[in-house]
Design a protein around this motif. Structure first.
Motif, short mmCIF file in Angstrom:
data_model
loop_
_atom_site.label_atom_id
_atom_site.label_comp_id
_atom_site.label_asym_id
_atom_site.label_seq_id
_atom_site.Cartn_x
_atom_site.Cartn_y
_atom_site.Cartn_z
N GLU A 151 35.83 37.82 42.96
CA GLU A 151 36.22 38.69 41.86
C GLU A 151 36.10 40.14 42.33
OE1 GLU A 151 33.48 37.57 38.79
OE2 GLU A 151 34.54 35.69 38.38
N PRO A 152 36.88 41.04 41.76
CA PRO A 152 36.79 42.45 42.18
C PRO A 152 35.40 43.03 41.92
CG PRO A 152 38.79 42.07 40.91
CD PRO A 152 37.95 40.82 40.79
N ALA A 153 34.97 43.88 42.84
CA ALA A 153 33.71 44.60 42.68
C ALA A 153 33.85 45.57 41.51
CB ALA A 153 33.36 45.34 43.96
N PRO A 154 32.75 45.95 40.88
CA PRO A 154 32.82 46.91 39.77
C PRO A 154 33.58 48.17 40.18
CG PRO A 154 30.62 46.00 39.94
CD PRO A 154 31.38 45.51 41.15
N GLY A 155 34.50 48.59 39.34
CA GLY A 155 35.26 49.81 39.59
C GLY A 155 36.52 49.60 40.41
N VAL A 156 36.76 48.39 40.91
CA VAL A 156 37.95 48.13 41.71
C VAL A 156 39.09 47.71 40.78
CG1 VAL A 156 39.00 46.65 43.47
CG2 VAL A 156 36.68 47.52 43.78
N ASP A 157 40.20 48.42 40.86
CA ASP A 157 41.39 48.10 40.07
C ASP A 157 42.47 47.63 41.03
OD1 ASP A 157 43.61 47.93 38.45
OD2 ASP A 157 43.58 50.03 37.81
N ASP A 189 45.30 46.65 40.52
CA ASP A 189 46.66 47.05 40.15
C ASP A 189 46.92 48.53 40.41
OD1 ASP A 189 47.45 44.48 39.27
OD2 ASP A 189 46.27 44.79 37.45
N ALA A 190 45.95 49.24 40.97
CA ALA A 190 46.08 50.68 41.18
C ALA A 190 46.95 51.04 42.38
CB ALA A 190 44.71 51.32 41.33
N GLY A 191 47.17 50.11 43.28
CA GLY A 191 47.96 50.43 44.46
C GLY A 191 48.29 49.17 45.22
N PRO A 192 48.95 49.31 46.35
CA PRO A 192 49.32 48.12 47.12
C PRO A 192 48.08 47.36 47.58
CG PRO A 192 50.04 50.13 48.24
CD PRO A 192 49.37 50.55 46.97
#
Length: 123
Positions: A52-58, A60-63
């Protein structure tokens, strides 16, 4: 310094079970006997996991994975190419002969580019 190289590689993914299923059922990796609650670890060397993404990682924010080069070895890269393509994965580069043998590149469910080659790089 006694750093010997990569020991653990993990990709942050949007849907943990879907990504784990892809790497298990389509790519052919085997799940390790133990995984923490936020990840699925595979029985590889070095260790590979999806998490799962680490806290604060989005994601969908970039490639996805911009600048990451993930290479997997399969002695039958041609057969894996057929399996991955049949599963509907985007083939970014079809099989070609390169310095690491037959090689191809596919895009996984989260947009990461994964290169597969058939020539072993270790003895």
């Amino acid at each position: 310094m006694s750093v010997t190289g990569p020991d653990f590689i993990a990709l942050q993914v949007r849907d943990l079970e879907k990504a784990a299923g892809f790497y298990e059922e389509v790519v052919g990796l085997t799940r390790a006997p133990f995984s923490p609650p936020h990840a699925v670890v595979f029985d590889t060397q070095p260790t590979f996991a999806v998490r799962e993404p680490a806290p604060g990682v989005d994601l969908d924010a970039g490639p996805a994975g911009l600048g990451i080069a993930l290479w997997l070895h399969d002695p039958d890269a041609v057969a894996l190419h057929a399996t991955v393509a049949a599963a509907g994965a985007v083939i970014v580069q079809p099989p070609f002969e390169g310095p690491f043998g037959t090689t191809f590149v596919f895009q996984d469910l989260d947009g990461y580019l994964v290169t597969v080659h058939d020539r072993a790089t270790r003895g």
